[in-house]
Design a protein around this motif. Structure first.
Motif: not given
Lengths: 288, 312, 256
Positions: B7, B16-17, B23, B9-10, B12-13, B1-5, B20-21
């Protein structure tokens, strides 16, 4: 009580103090003299037609009309370049402050190149922009001018924002992360919001620098008598309106130059004072 | 349940990373890109003349293929040197007064004023130069000095007032804000304890500044001067408007006209594209400006960065 | 006793500085666990290692394991935002977000996907009541959170933390910056909440630890000295250093 006597060290102090006061006086007098020159020459030249008409009979020779073309052109070009630069600066600042560790080498390198780019003379940007335009087959236009000015002001904007974001307390970032925010959410929903007035201030300063610069738009934006109507056509700007129209022998045309100088200076004055007000509000807010 | 999904949001993050890198890489490569671009475009001139002759020759006859930038380099040198001679003492003394002697009120007023001085458009400085400084030089300084001291560097037969001195004065005023504000920063970083320690030994305020404060702050002040110098070196429009800018005149006196490099670029680039290699020569001038200012900036900011790193 | 969080041989370095040394410990479920010890002994570090906030520090090195419900949170496949959602955190100084009171509580819900306005309204009211702040702010939910008193701000942070429905509440000296009355109210809230959440607090106030703790952990310069039910640790400490600390004497360790 020790008597104050006039020895060598007191004399030295007095001499240097005099020199310092004199220096301040000279600095102040220069500024006042600049403002007075612009004001006196400009007010005499300013009237309604100046603000509402374009030059009639050519900006170099025509003796009537105004500088609306340059006012509008400068504002559009300045706003465009500022927005473009904002789109570059915000992500860069976000990356430096949220995605990289505090003493990251890469961040240091980026900050250093921004500092160096800050110092590159605007004429070099202008010449480079023009060379690039020739290479791409573009003509002097609003678009090329905007891009070149955006390059010129991006280091200023990015670096001033960076300085601001860096002094936001680390705990605020932690609080946002502790709620499960991603770094992107922390940046745009929390940090940038917190720094909003200061970011606006940095943007204004960059805008002021952008509309004031002439060397950068000399080759890239060109000059024209008509109002800006297309991204791909030349556009008039205030600094060049001053430069070109003061270069003529006709007093009527020179008047347009003086009016442009007054308007440009007033614009920059407003922008610079509001930026100051905003960043002051930000620091007061932050220190609370 | 802790494990990455993966989704949205992720995603996008992460996206974006990457963006940005990218740029940041653009920013890093921009200086290089400008340098390579200018060099590439200007290198064509070396098919005709050597780098040495471009720098040292003062013969500028584009129509006969002579591209000696020497005269313009000398012009730049005169203008920058005069500007610095005027600006360094005035700015540093002002900075010292503002940070060590001035009361709260003067300090509060001075900051927006310095900001404002930094923000004024170079062209407006030029206007001021034409209206205020050129007549000052023509009607007062020039008659006074060249009559009483008719030798180097005052003797001149240029009576227009458009001279390297006028350009130097305008440039000096333009470098005030940068030198004052960075020097002030440098003085501010000197800890109060150092001043207290010196004053407690019975030193006067000036002695404290001279022996304790400046000893600690001088690298920052040097950096401020270097950055101001770099600014003066590349400044274009104001200089163009007041320096006289006559081709073939090599200034031998502060009252002679000069034709600095940036003014040459601004005045002629894009105009005479039909003359072979003309644009290469102009872009070489731009490349030289870029190299020199970048060098100054690297030194200046490097010093400031070093100071900053030592503190924290 | 079922552990909620457990650490296995957890060590943390900041650069060369060894902050936590080989800590193995179980945090019980639905109890208040209090971490005590002299300042600079790694209490906050231990707390922040539970939701991986220490990773934000420069040059941090971590070895060992932290298990939450039996799963290793330092496993690379662990979703860090999801993990942090399970842990509400209160700081020494309340860190309100730069937005209105309402938005402060709704922020966590929004980023975790709640969009429905009614649901948000309901949750904001519910959690502000849980933090016993509702009555004081219900008429000015849209004013800036900066305008609240510092005690109110801390309760707002509590409400904000609870709104994301965590399983654990972490508190890093959450009453240190507050006046006695506000501190008292926060303490009351913790006691009222402990049957819903596992609460882990760092404090340097021994009296507060005695009032709140079900379970106590004593750290001393990065080492775990003693841990156990509050009763046992406070009344019959096994280690002389614990005894010295709870007696209010600083234990001088003579290292050779």
């Amino acid at each position: 009580m020790a008597k104050k006597y006039f020895d060598k060290r007191n004399t030295e102090e007095a001499v240097f103090k005099c020199l310092m006061v004199l220096s301040i006086f000279i600095v102040a007098v220069s500024l006042i003299s600049i403002l007075a020159t612009v004001l006196v020459k400009g007010i005499g030249a300013l009237n309604i037609a100046m603000l509402t008409k374009t030059p009639e009979g050519g900006y170099y020779l025509g003796k009537t009309g105004g500088i609306l073309n340059a006012i509008l052109g400068s504002v559009i070009l300045g706003v465009g370049a500022t927005l473009m630069s904002l789109v570059i600066s915000l992500p860069v600042v976000c990356y430096l402050n949220l995605y990289l560790k505090k003493n990251s080498r890469f961040a240091l390198l980026v900050r250093f190149s921004l500092d160096v780019l800050w110092g590159v003379p605007s004429i070099v940007y202008g010449a480079f922009g023009f060379a690039a335009m020739l290479f791409l087959g573009l003509k002097a236009s609003l678009l090329s001018g905007t891009v070149t000015v955006a390059l010129l002001i991006t280091p200023i904007m990015a670096r001033s924002m960076d300085e601001i974001i860096r002094i936001i307390p680390f705990e605020l970032k932690e609080a946002a992360y502790a709620l499960g925010s991603t770094r992107l959410e922390t940046a745009f929903k929390i940090i940038f919001k917190q720094a909003q007035p200061a970011i606006l201030a940095a943007t204004l300063v960059a805008f002021g620098r952008g509309i004031g610069d002439a060397a950068c738009v000399l080759f890239t934006a060109g000059f024209t008598d008509s109002l800006p109507y297309s991204l791909f056509k030349p556009v008039a700007t205030l600094p060049l309106a001053i430069f070109f129209q003061l270069g003529t022998p006709f007093p009527e045309v020179q008047k347009r130059g003086y009016a442009a100088a007054l308007i440009l200076t007033l614009l920059i004055l407003t922008v610079s004072l509001s930026a100051r007000f905003l960043s002051k509000r930000f620091t007061e807010h932050l220190l609370k | 349940m802790n494990y990455s999904k993966l989704d949205s949001r992720k995603i996008k993050d992460i996206f974006a990373k990457r963006a940005m890198f990218f740029l940041c890489l653009c920013i890093l490569s921009l200086t290089l890109f400008i340098a390579v671009g200018l060099w590439h475009k200007s290198a064509a001139i070396f098919s005709l003349v050597s780098l040495k002759s471009v720098i040292f020759s003062t013969a500028w006859r584009p129509f006969s293929g002579q591209f000696g930038l020497g005269g313009f380099i000398i012009g730049t040198f005169w203008v920058t040197a005069i500007a610095m001679l005027i600006s360094i003492p005035l700015s540093v003394l002002t900075a010292i007064y503002l940070s060590e002697y001035a009361g709260r009120r003067l300090r509060n007023i001075s900051e927006p004023i310095i900001d404002l001085l930094a923000g004024i458009s170079p062209v407006v400085y030029g206007v001021w130069g034409v209206i205020a400084i050129v007549p000052l030089v023509r009607n007062w300084l020039m008659p006074f000095f060249s009559r009483r001291l008719p030798f180097f560097p005052f003797a001149s037969d240029n009576f227009t007032g458009f001279s390297v001195l006028s350009a130097g004065i305008v440039l000096a005023v333009m470098t005030f804000p940068i030198i004052i504000s960075i020097s002030k920063e440098a003085l501010k970083t000197v800890p109060l304890e150092i001043r207290e320690a010196s004053l407690a030994l019975g030193a006067t305020k000036w002695q404290t500044i001279k022996y304790a404060v400046l000893k600690k702050a001088w690298p920052g002040i040097i950096a401020a001067v270097i950055l101001g110098l770099s600014r003066a070196f590349g400044e274009t429009m104001a200089v163009l408007m007041v320096a006289g800018c006559a081709i073939g005149v090599i200034p031998k006196s502060i009252f002679d006209a000069g034709y600095p490099l940036p003014a040459l670029i601004a005045n002629t680039y894009g105009e005479m594209m039909s003359v072979p290699l003309y644009d290469a020569a102009i872009l070489l001038a731009a490349f030289m400006l870029l190299t020199v200012t970048t060098l100054f900036n690297v030194i200046g900011w490097g010093v400031l960065l070093h100071i900053h790193a030592k503190e924290s | 006793m079922k552990p909620h969080i457990s650490t296995k041989n957890l060590s943390v370095w900041y650069g060369e500085h060894h902050v936590l040394n080989n800590i193995s410990i179980d945090i019980p479920d639905k109890k208040i666990t209090v971490i005590i010890g002299p300042s600079g002994c790694g209490k906050t570090t231990l707390l922040k290692s539970f939701n991986r906030l220490i990773e934000l520090q420069d040059g941090v090195k971590i070895s060992g394991k932290v298990l939450l419900d039996g799963e290793d949170i330092y496993d690379p496949s662990c979703d860090i935002t999801h993990l942090r959602k399970k842990m509400g955190l209160l700081f020494q100084k309340p860190q309100v977000l730069p937005m209105s009171i309402y938005e402060n509580v709704a922020y966590g819900l929004r980023i975790h996907g709640t969009k429905d306005k009614e649901e948000l309204d309901y949750s904001v009211e519910h959690y502000l009541k849980e933090a016993s702040l509702w009555n004081e702010v219900k008429d000015r939910l849209n004013t800036s959170a900066w305008k609240l008193s510092i005690g109110q701000q801390q309760r707002l942070c509590l409400a904000r933390g609870m709104a994301i429905e965590p399983e654990v509440i972490l508190g890093d000296e959450p009453t240190a910056a507050l006046d006695p009355i506000s501190a008292e109210r926060i303490e009351q809230r913790f006691l009222g909440l402990k049957n819903k959440y596992s609460i882990v607090l760092v404090t340097h106030i021994l009296r507060q630890a005695r009032r709140l703790a079900d379970y106590v952990i004593f750290l001393y310069f990065g080492n775990l000295i003693e841990h156990g039910p509050a009763e046992a640790v406070f009344n019959h400490p096994k280690d002389p250093r614990t005894q010295a600390y709870i007696d209010g004497r600083f234990f001088e360790e003579h290292t050779s």
